[in-house]
Enzyme design. Sequence first.
Site, mmCIF file in Angstrom:
data_model
loop_
_atom_site.group_PDB
_atom_site.id
_atom_site.type_symbol
_atom_site.label_atom_id
_atom_site.label_comp_id
_atom_site.label_asym_id
_atom_site.label_seq_id
_atom_site.Cartn_x
_atom_site.Cartn_y
_atom_site.Cartn_z
ATOM 1 N N GLU A 113 0.863 -1.186 0.000
ATOM 2 C CA GLU A 113 0.000 0.000 0.000
ATOM 3 C C GLU A 113 0.900 1.237 0.000
ATOM 4 O OE1 GLU A 113 -2.565 2.720 -0.189
ATOM 5 O OE2 GLU A 113 -3.363 0.667 -0.202
ATOM 6 N N ASP A 159 -7.758 2.366 -8.385
ATOM 7 C CA ASP A 159 -8.248 3.635 -8.925
ATOM 8 C C ASP A 159 -8.689 3.423 -10.369
ATOM 9 O OD1 ASP A 159 -8.593 6.266 -9.885
ATOM 10 O OD2 ASP A 159 -7.128 7.032 -8.444
ATOM 11 N N ASP A 200 -15.701 -1.658 -8.812
ATOM 12 C CA ASP A 200 -17.103 -1.240 -8.800
ATOM 13 C C ASP A 200 -17.399 -0.283 -9.950
ATOM 14 O OD1 ASP A 200 -15.618 0.883 -7.888
ATOM 15 O OD2 ASP A 200 -16.986 1.419 -6.253
ATOM 16 N N LYS A 233 -16.780 -2.170 3.806
ATOM 17 C CA LYS A 233 -17.832 -1.223 4.186
ATOM 18 C C LYS A 233 -18.238 -0.378 2.977
ATOM 19 C CE LYS A 233 -16.580 -0.824 9.072
ATOM 20 N NZ LYS A 233 -16.083 0.087 10.141
ATOM 21 N N PHE A 234 -17.253 0.019 2.191
ATOM 22 C CA PHE A 234 -17.511 0.797 0.981
ATOM 23 C C PHE A 234 -18.399 0.000 0.028
ATOM 24 C CE2 PHE A 234 -16.246 1.685 -3.418
ATOM 25 C CZ PHE A 234 -16.498 3.044 -3.494
ATOM 26 N N GLU A 235 -18.107 -1.281 -0.094
ATOM 27 C CA GLU A 235 -18.873 -2.151 -0.980
ATOM 28 C C GLU A 235 -20.295 -2.350 -0.459
ATOM 29 O OE1 GLU A 235 -18.267 -6.571 -3.021
ATOM 30 O OE2 GLU A 235 -16.784 -5.765 -1.630
#
Length: 239
Positions: free
Chosen positions: A94, A144, A180, A218-220
């Site tokens: 990362e 990204d 996504d 959580k984003f998903e």
Amino acid sequence: MKNDVISPEFDENGRPLRRIRSFVRRQGRLTKGQEHALENYWPVMGVEFSEDMLDFPALFGREAPVTLEIGFGMGASLVAMAKDRPEQDFLGIEVHSPGVGACLASAHEEGLSNLHVMCHDAVEVLHKMIPDNSLRMVQLFFPDPWHKARHNKRRIVQVPFAELVKSKLQLGGVFHMATDWEPYAEHMLEVMSSIDGYKNLSESNDYVPRPASRPVTKFEQRGHRLGHGVWDLMFERVK
């Protein structure tokens, strides 16, 4: 922990050029917890970039299948996977130090010994530090998407990158991607399908259902509530 992150573009021979970043530096401010984790747990779980190939059995203290995750964000999914699969080893890369700090803190809290992390450009790490034919799986989740057409060349999933990943996978190893952003999913599918030596694990030759091994972020979860889709792609190295 050194902080020297450069992402290259490739020339026509697949060699990296130190020009185009596939990410934007969003360092942000470290929380006290992240700072504490970087100071105290990096010496144990962190791996500095070097131009020497890693010896995974020496790094992890055993012979075990190795999964590499590129761009693990805050590390929640990576830590969950390492906790759920103690018989496997995990290396996460990362570029944003708050995420590295958060991952280190979570991994320490869970008492994990099968996870190490790096803070460097993944392409350089793959070229310089990951031995050929050494990885059971490479994971690239929600990179990204670089929405604007003029920025598409910044997307990390390009033919030279996918070829590089293939060289690091063992025969039978899998490159697992998720996004996504449907246009990026289509781009990933086009790139991966063009490369000899990969087999699409989708029965319909496009996307696979999310495997249970990939935790839902959580984003998903928020995206699902809003009706947003997620596309998983899994390609096996077959030669």
